[in-house]
Design an enzyme around this catalytic site. Sequence first.
Site, PDB file in Angstrom:
ATOM      1  N   LYS A 162      28.233  10.545 -59.732  1.00  0.00           N
ATOM      2  CA  LYS A 162      28.594   9.628 -60.827  1.00  0.00           C
ATOM      3  C   LYS A 162      28.628  10.367 -62.163  1.00  0.00           C
ATOM      4  O   LYS A 162      29.493  10.115 -63.011  1.00  0.00           O
ATOM      5  CB  LYS A 162      27.585   8.471 -60.887  1.00  0.00           C
ATOM      6  CG  LYS A 162      27.756   7.520 -62.087  1.00  0.00           C
ATOM      7  CD  LYS A 162      29.168   6.937 -62.177  1.00  0.00           C
ATOM      8  CE  LYS A 162      29.275   5.741 -63.099  1.00  0.00           C
ATOM      9  NZ  LYS A 162      28.738   5.900 -64.436  1.00  0.00           N
ATOM     10  N   ALA A 194      18.176   3.695 -68.491  1.00  0.00           N
ATOM     11  CA  ALA A 194      17.764   4.945 -67.845  1.00  0.00           C
ATOM     12  C   ALA A 194      16.612   5.594 -68.603  1.00  0.00           C
ATOM     13  O   ALA A 194      16.434   5.387 -69.805  1.00  0.00           O
ATOM     14  CB  ALA A 194      18.953   5.904 -67.773  1.00  0.00           C
ATOM     15  N   SER A 206      30.422   2.676 -61.016  1.00  0.00           N
ATOM     16  CA  SER A 206      31.453   2.844 -62.042  1.00  0.00           C
ATOM     17  C   SER A 206      32.406   1.665 -62.019  1.00  0.00           C
ATOM     18  O   SER A 206      32.766   1.156 -60.964  1.00  0.00           O
ATOM     19  CB  SER A 206      32.242   4.132 -61.815  1.00  0.00           C
ATOM     20  OG  SER A 206      33.275   4.244 -62.782  1.00  0.00           O
ATOM     21  N   GLY A 249      32.320  -0.449 -65.154  1.00  0.00           N
ATOM     22  CA  GLY A 249      31.942  -1.257 -66.299  1.00  0.00           C
ATOM     23  C   GLY A 249      31.542  -2.660 -65.902  1.00  0.00           C
ATOM     24  O   GLY A 249      31.265  -2.957 -64.735  1.00  0.00           O
ATOM     25  N   VAL A 301      23.894  -7.347 -68.920  1.00  0.00           N
ATOM     26  CA  VAL A 301      25.229  -7.654 -68.399  1.00  0.00           C
ATOM     27  C   VAL A 301      25.503  -7.008 -67.042  1.00  0.00           C
ATOM     28  O   VAL A 301      25.952  -7.675 -66.102  1.00  0.00           O
ATOM     29  CB  VAL A 301      26.312  -7.237 -69.414  1.00  0.00           C
ATOM     30  CG1 VAL A 301      27.699  -7.492 -68.834  1.00  0.00           C
ATOM     31  CG2 VAL A 301      26.149  -8.024 -70.711  1.00  0.00           C
TER      32      VAL A 301
END
Length: 479
Positions: free
Chosen positions: A182, A76, A128, A130, A12
């Site tokens: 972040k 990650a 950042s 979403g 996504v």
Amino acid sequence: MSAQIGVTGLAVMGANLARNLARNGYTVALHNRSIEKTDTLLLKHGDDGEFIRTETLQELVDSLEKPRRVLIMVKAGKPVDSVIDQLAPLLEPGDIVIDGGNSHYEDTRRREAALSRQDLHFVGVGVSGGEEGALLGPSIMPGGSRESYDSLGPMLEKISAKYNGEPCCRWIGTDGAGHFVKMVHNGIEYADMQVIGEAFDLLRLGAGIEPADQAKIFTDWNSGTLSSFLIEITAEVLGHIDERTGRPFVDVVVDAAGQKGTGRWTVVSALELGSPTSGIAESVFARALSSQKEQRVLAQDILHGHEGSVDLPETFVEDVRLALYASKLVSYAQGIDMLTAAAKEYGWELKLDEIASLWRAGCIIRAELLDDIMKAYAEADTRPANLLLAPAFAEAIAGAVPAWRRVVATAVQLGIPVPVFSASLAYYDGLRRKRLPAALTQGLRDLFGAHTYNRVDTEGTFHTLWGEDKSEIEAVDTH
């Protein structure tokens, strides 16, 4: 046709960033390990802009203009290393590899050093906002070399969120600086959400205010100094009614909060830097405790709180608002203090006013108070040693302290846990105290371990001969 950037990893977030880039006029080469995701994106959103379909990393690389820019959007950790290992041999000196996931900044520093030896640029980018932010405009925090930002920066700035027309994207600093910022953003986010939850708990269990009425309170709060994305969506969640049961939505959700690791990384890094992020740490621990459901169920029948009754003042709702604001300020202060410590440790020239500006739109912790934080750090000769020492915030928090103390005291009497409210207040009190009990701690350390101490009345390092005549000697530096 050549693409200006390639994206590999079309889950996504990757898919939405690819669409964002295409919508902003860039030709985007698409790659995914399973070609089905590539074809699904093209089928559903191929009219968002110009895309190039590729089936292999070699095809992806061959489709890109030079210097090549490849955005990696995979999980990650080892998956990122795996993609880099496959991708790097296909690239040429000057090409740019970008990691837009939530990677640990130490991994980013390691990868940047390794790829620089191959004359490749590696850019760790904090993103950042979403899924929605990735598509419509996120807050973007890029690290890496300044040279790489000259090539990549205009593209990132164009797809980023805008605040009064200004892009929420700036070059942060070398190697892992972007991912570090972040990570700290996410730590502040943890504390912010936890302290909002504590306010909700106090208003409901303490004052008996049901979620629907709290939704109105939070909506009202969002028009003042607490104005922020998280306060806004808190009102939305509290006002939501579950279709299946007709009950408030919050009452049908299991009270065990998940986490993906960035909050924990923030706390571990803060410990390593010696930066006191107690409010952020308590928010991480609160999530961990919430997830220990089996122990909590057992404890309900065994542990007793002996809570007393409390006559709540008419100002209780306002007291909670003020305590929430003060605790929120502390979470930002602790995060910024951590950024300052990291800048010294890693040689980054972090511009705190610019970092605050990136958080004003697109990201999860966007809030009205960030404008004042920017102003506090804008001028070098007036920058506060701690955010709470900036005149505007020192005055605001001083006005909130009496309410803050009443709220914490009330919570203790009622047996309502408020770990971030109380830890944030303790941080404030510890910061302002003339003397702390650390003097006794130093005495104890010297007695059991000869760890030495300093005196308030003279220079030097000393040790007391505790096992002998308790006389004091000057310690010899053996390092």
